[in-house]
Design a protein around this motif. Structure first.
Motif, PDB file in Angstrom:
ATOM      1  N   ASN A  40      13.126  21.771   5.715  1.00 40.17           N
ATOM      2  CA  ASN A  40      14.432  22.385   5.917  1.00 40.17           C
ATOM      3  C   ASN A  40      14.828  23.071   4.616  1.00 40.17           C
ATOM      4  OD1 ASN A  40      17.066  23.107   6.332  1.00 40.17           O
ATOM      5  ND2 ASN A  40      17.705  21.141   7.150  1.00 40.17           N
ATOM      6  N   GLU A  41      14.718  24.388   4.570  1.00 39.13           N
ATOM      7  CA  GLU A  41      15.016  25.161   3.360  1.00 39.13           C
ATOM      8  C   GLU A  41      16.394  25.812   3.409  1.00 39.13           C
ATOM      9  OE1 GLU A  41      11.711  27.844   2.920  1.00 39.13           O
ATOM     10  OE2 GLU A  41      10.313  26.211   2.488  1.00 39.13           O
ATOM     11  N   THR A  42      17.248  25.378   4.333  1.00 42.26           N
ATOM     12  CA  THR A  42      18.559  26.003   4.487  1.00 42.26           C
ATOM     13  C   THR A  42      19.687  25.235   3.819  1.00 42.26           C
ATOM     14  OG1 THR A  42      19.098  24.812   6.527  1.00 42.26           O
ATOM     15  CG2 THR A  42      17.863  26.884   6.747  1.00 42.26           C
ATOM     16  N   GLY A  43      19.524  23.946   3.627  1.00 39.05           N
ATOM     17  CA  GLY A  43      20.621  23.117   3.132  1.00 39.05           C
ATOM     18  C   GLY A  43      21.591  22.724   4.244  1.00 39.05           C
ATOM     19  N   LEU A  44      21.388  23.249   5.446  1.00 41.36           N
ATOM     20  CA  LEU A  44      22.223  22.914   6.597  1.00 41.36           C
ATOM     21  C   LEU A  44      21.707  21.651   7.273  1.00 41.36           C
ATOM     22  CD1 LEU A  44      22.484  26.418   8.319  1.00 41.36           C
ATOM     23  CD2 LEU A  44      24.249  25.280   6.959  1.00 41.36           C
ATOM     24  N   ARG A  45      22.595  20.976   7.960  1.00 39.06           N
ATOM     25  CA  ARG A  45      22.200  19.857   8.813  1.00 39.06           C
ATOM     26  C   ARG A  45      21.683  20.463  10.119  1.00 39.06           C
ATOM     27  NH1 ARG A  45      23.999  16.991  13.038  1.00 39.06           N
ATOM     28  NH2 ARG A  45      23.530  14.772  13.077  1.00 39.06           N
ATOM     29  N   ILE A  46      20.393  20.351  10.359  1.00 36.85           N
ATOM     30  CA  ILE A  46      19.788  20.942  11.553  1.00 36.85           C
ATOM     31  C   ILE A  46      19.242  19.808  12.422  1.00 36.85           C
ATOM     32  CG2 ILE A  46      18.040  22.499  12.465  1.00 36.85           C
ATOM     33  CD1 ILE A  46      18.115  23.947   9.762  1.00 36.85           C
ATOM     34  N   PRO A  47      20.002  19.401  13.419  1.00 37.28           N
ATOM     35  CA  PRO A  47      19.444  18.415  14.349  1.00 37.28           C
ATOM     36  C   PRO A  47      18.435  19.109  15.262  1.00 37.28           C
ATOM     37  CG  PRO A  47      21.699  18.971  14.962  1.00 37.28           C
ATOM     38  CD  PRO A  47      21.373  19.749  13.721  1.00 37.28           C
ATOM     39  N   TYR A  48      17.302  18.485  15.441  1.00 33.42           N
ATOM     40  CA  TYR A  48      16.285  19.040  16.321  1.00 33.42           C
ATOM     41  C   TYR A  48      15.491  17.897  16.935  1.00 33.42           C
ATOM     42  CZ  TYR A  48      13.057  18.289  12.392  1.00 33.42           C
ATOM     43  OH  TYR A  48      12.316  17.738  11.385  1.00 33.42           O
ATOM     44  N   THR A  49      14.783  18.197  18.011  1.00 29.70           N
ATOM     45  CA  THR A  49      13.926  17.198  18.641  1.00 29.70           C
ATOM     46  C   THR A  49      12.482  17.678  18.637  1.00 29.70           C
ATOM     47  OG1 THR A  49      14.180  18.102  20.876  1.00 29.70           O
ATOM     48  CG2 THR A  49      15.761  16.425  20.197  1.00 29.70           C
ATOM     49  N   VAL A  50      11.584  16.726  18.555  1.00 33.16           N
ATOM     50  CA  VAL A  50      10.156  16.981  18.752  1.00 33.16           C
ATOM     51  C   VAL A  50       9.726  16.057  19.880  1.00 33.16           C
ATOM     52  CG1 VAL A  50       7.842  16.835  17.763  1.00 33.16           C
ATOM     53  CG2 VAL A  50       9.741  17.659  16.365  1.00 33.16           C
ATOM     54  N   ASP A  51       9.278  16.652  20.961  1.00 33.24           N
ATOM     55  CA  ASP A  51       8.865  15.901  22.152  1.00 33.24           C
ATOM     56  C   ASP A  51       9.948  14.926  22.602  1.00 33.24           C
ATOM     57  OD1 ASP A  51       6.457  17.242  22.229  1.00 33.24           O
ATOM     58  OD2 ASP A  51       5.429  15.765  20.999  1.00 33.24           O
ATOM     59  N   GLY A  52      11.205  15.374  22.503  1.00 28.00           N
ATOM     60  CA  GLY A  52      12.323  14.576  22.984  1.00 28.00           C
ATOM     61  C   GLY A  52      12.865  13.561  21.994  1.00 28.00           C
ATOM     62  N   THR A  53      12.269  13.426  20.816  1.00 26.05           N
ATOM     63  CA  THR A  53      12.736  12.486  19.799  1.00 26.05           C
ATOM     64  C   THR A  53      13.565  13.228  18.764  1.00 26.05           C
ATOM     65  OG1 THR A  53      10.785  11.092  20.091  1.00 26.05           O
ATOM     66  CG2 THR A  53      12.023  10.817  18.046  1.00 26.05           C
ATOM     67  N   LEU A  54      14.806  12.795  18.575  1.00 22.29           N
ATOM     68  CA  LEU A  54      15.705  13.430  17.612  1.00 22.29           C
ATOM     69  C   LEU A  54      15.272  13.095  16.193  1.00 22.29           C
ATOM     70  CD1 LEU A  54      18.344  15.079  17.313  1.00 22.29           C
ATOM     71  CD2 LEU A  54      19.566  12.902  17.279  1.00 22.29           C
ATOM     72  N   THR A  55      15.282  14.096  15.320  1.00 23.92           N
ATOM     73  CA  THR A  55      14.896  13.867  13.928  1.00 23.92           C
ATOM     74  C   THR A  55      15.855  12.888  13.259  1.00 23.92           C
ATOM     75  OG1 THR A  55      14.464  14.864  11.789  1.00 23.92           O
ATOM     76  CG2 THR A  55      16.210  15.849  13.049  1.00 23.92           C
ATOM     77  N   GLY A  56      15.318  12.077  12.395  1.00 19.10           N
ATOM     78  CA  GLY A  56      16.126  11.172  11.596  1.00 19.10           C
ATOM     79  C   GLY A  56      16.528  11.790  10.276  1.00 19.10           C
TER      80      GLY A  56
END
Length: 116
Positions: A40-56
């Motif tokens: 994550n090179e933005t400094g923003l909080r980017i919630p995303y999922t990979v195969d339905g699992t939310l990033t921690g």
């Protein structure tokens, strides 16, 4: 008799193709595990999922190992209400980075770039 010999040679060559698969190739063919890294090179909080699992780690970098396809989903435009969903199929062994998308009019749009 020539046609029979040609067919036998072709069949033999095709069998060698399958015998030559190594363990790594066999894992890929059978739908084995995929590993990739997302930065994550933005400094923003980017919630995303990979195969339905939310990033921690929505602010930082994450390494993922999955056997379910490597499908990432994320909201690419925080300026609009709701989720503006973008979906990609990530490739094994690759590195990706969330960065600002300078190709759009809104300066806070983000995109996932393959950086390998």
């Amino acid at each position: 008799m020539s046609n029979i010999n040609t067919m036998l040679e072709s069949t033999s060559a095709n069998q060698h193709l399958f015998v030559d698969l190594n363990e790594n190739d066999a894992e890929i063919v059978s739908g084995g595990l995929e590993t990739f890294t997302i930065y994550n090179e933005t400094g923003l909080r980017i919630p995303y999922t990979v195969d339905g699992t939310l990033t921690g780690r929505p602010y930082g970098d994450s390494e993922w190992t999955t056997g379910q396809g490597g499908i990432i989903k994320f909201d690419y435009d925080f300026g609009l209400e709701g989720v503006q969903l973008r979906t990609y199929n990530l490739a094994d062994g690759r590195k990706y980075a969330f960065r600002y998308d300078t190709g759009t009019l809104y300066d806070k749009d983000i995109e996932l770039f393959d950086i390998t």
